[in-house]
Design an enzyme around this catalytic site. Structure first.
Site, PDB file in Angstrom:
ATOM      1  CD  GLU A 176       4.393   0.997   6.941  1.00  0.00           C
ATOM      2  OE1 GLU A 176       5.159   1.332   7.863  1.00  0.00           O
ATOM      3  OE2 GLU A 176       3.961   1.821   6.104  1.00  0.00           O
TER       4      GLU A 176
ATOM      5  CG  ASP B   8       9.556  -3.947   6.923  1.00  0.00           C
ATOM      6  OD1 ASP B   8       9.426  -3.710   5.705  1.00  0.00           O
ATOM      7  OD2 ASP B   8       8.679  -3.675   7.759  1.00  0.00           O
TER       8      ASP B   8
ATOM      9  CG  ASP C 107      -0.179   0.013   2.537  1.00  0.00           C
ATOM     10  OD1 ASP C 107       0.765  -0.796   2.681  1.00  0.00           O
ATOM     11  OD2 ASP C 107      -0.503   0.829   3.421  1.00  0.00           O
TER      12      ASP C 107
HETATM   13 ZN   LIG Z   1       6.820   2.391   4.095  1.00  0.00          ZN
END
Ligand SMILES: [Zn+2]
Length: 483
Positions: free
Chosen positions: A185, A212, A121
């Site tokens: 997120e 991440d 997203d």
């Molecule tokens: Zn981000």
């Protein structure tokens, strides 16, 4: 007699200085292992076109999970078309509708899987102020423009690209690689990342490591280092918005009471800014300085290696020298908004202000609220906006996965120093501590401060040149940890 005492104190002092100097001299730089790294050829045109196509699919975060999210399925179809080698061997699992896991099962079942995270997203992008339409993926001045080009479709693309290339070379991973892509997120990751991690936990899965987005590549000069420092996030600071509210009689401002709501609120905000939270050492901050100390010039190195002895002075210096180092040492409290009367000649019946706080490891949202209440006084009512969250746990760094990550950064980025640090923003990674203690955050792109500031703003863009090293980073990370 006084002479003997004097000499003894002097001798002790000299011994202490000697001890600190010897300790400093004994601190040596760790060396990269010689693992025969040869950079792989990267088809930059292909990577760029994959990113352009990804940006063109407007995967704006859904307000809630019941909204129509078919755009995320379209986005996943696109990824599946771009990476045929991965998709030929991957198992796809959709979680909570739009989150997705692509699992490439490794040949050695005794190895724990690793998880490569990215979010599908993006935040909304009203067209105003953009040089090109925000979902055009236009190429201009050596950049791919568009919402998500930095945050974080670029990282997702290079992560997939790296494995696709290795599979094209006819290689196959020993360790299972799970690409875990959430879809919210930007709204805390509770529908995506959290559900993925719960799903994996329910399957009894434990992970070797998680990687991440996050971290940054800094110029080391401000810390007395003649090199770049790649910072790997090992935790996330907490987050809270505290709303301060003062109620008083309203009315015409020609006859004010002795105190006004705006006056009381302003005084409270002033005191909060003045009475900062205490500075203290957290594990991630200690880890960070321990990792970079060997690379510093003698003065900085002496100070940090002897942190236990020089702690009060160091704390003072670090909180004063820059907002970045200040943020490493304490919970920050920043007044960000105020609201009073609607017209200039009215007494506000209610005055409100907001204080944004980034909470240091070791403190909680509730403790900080109590602190603000104490400072602001009993005439000020304190509440919290939605979205507040305590600091995340802290990842281990004495692990093979962390060493491999440092090694990979050193190899691909030509000797950059890789060090752990407390990540100040938020990411999906915080939801994965149930599966491993090795949760790391690193974004393998060098960028200017000016480009970094475009994230969530207008004219977000990703430098095309940076995609080459980004792809090499993931490719090499897989070689170092999975093949
Ligand atoms: Zn981000």
């Amino acid at each position: 007699m006084p002479e003997i005492i004097g000499y003894s104190v002097l001798a002790l002092f000299v011994a202490l200085i000697l001890f600190m100097v010897i300790r400093t001299l004994l601190t040596k730089k760790p060396k990269l292992e010689d693992r025969n790294y040869t950079p792989h050829e990267i088809d930059l045109e292909r990577v760029t076109s994959h990113l352009v196509g990804a940006v063109q699919i407007p995967t704006v975060t859904l307000k809630d999970n019941d909204c129509d999210g078919s755009i995320f399925y379209k986005y996943q179809e696109y990824l599946e078309k771009c990476y045929p080698k991965i998709m030929a061997v991957a198992k796809k699992t959709n979680v909570n509708k739009y989150a997705v896991i692509y699992t490439v099962k490794g040949s050695d079942e005794s190895l724990l899987p690793c998880a490569i995270l990215a979010h599908q997203d993006v935040v909304p992008a009203p067209e105003e102020g953009w040089e090109v339409p925000p979902f055009s993926g236009a190429i201009k001045d050596g950049y791919v423009y568009g919402r998500g080009s930095q945050d974080m479709k670029s990282q997702m693309i290079v992560a997939l690209e790296g494995l696709e290339i290795l599979l094209e070379d006819g290689l196959y991973p020993k360790r299972t690689i799970m690409f875990c892509f959430g879809h919210d997120e930007e709204l805390r990751g509770t529908f995506g990342a959290l559900e993925i991690s719960k799903h994996l936990e329910s399957q009894g899965i434990k992970l070797e490591y998680v990687l991440d987005e996050g971290g940054t590549i800094l110029d080391g000069k401000m810390l007395g280092i003649n090199n770049k420092i790649a910072l790997i996030g090992t935790c996330e600071k907490g987050y809270a918005d505290y709303v301060l509210e003062v109620e008083k009689d309203g009315g015409h401002s020609s006859a004010p009471d002795r105190r006004t709501s705006v006056g009381i609120l302003s005084e409270a905000l002033y005191k909060i800014e003045k009475h900062k939270r205490r500075a203290y050492w957290t594990k991630p901050t200690k880890d960070m300085f321990k990792s970079i100390a060997p690379y510093m010039n003698f003065g900085f190195k002496l100070a940090l290696v002897n942190r236990d002895i020089l702690s009060p002075v160091l704390k003072l210096v670090l909180t004063l020298v820059s907002p970045f180092t200040n943020g490493l040492m304490r919970t920050t409290l920043a007044p960000t908004q105020t609201k009073g009367a609607h017209t200039p000649n009215t007494l506000a019946p209610v005055a409100t202000g907001t204080v944004n706080s980034r909470i240091n490891t070791g403190e909680t949202v509730e403790q900080v609220k109590a602190y603000i209440q104490k400072i602001a006084g009993k005439n000020v009512k304190i509440s919290m906006l939605e979205g507040s969250i305590d600091p995340s746990p802290v990842s281990d760094i004495d692990t093979q996965a962390f060493k491999d990550l440092q090694q990979t950064i050193g190899e691909v980025f030509n000797g950059y120093i890789a060090a752990p640090y407390p990540f100040i923003a938020a990411s999906d990674a915080k939801h994965y501590y149930n599966l491993t203690n090795c949760v790391y955050r690193f974004t393998p792109f060098e960028k200017t401060i000016e480009d970094g500031a475009r994230i969530h703003g207008i004219n977000e863009r990703q430098s095309i040149e940076s995609l080459e090293l980004g792809t090499r980073f993931f490719l090499r990370l897989y070689e170092n940890t999975c093949f």
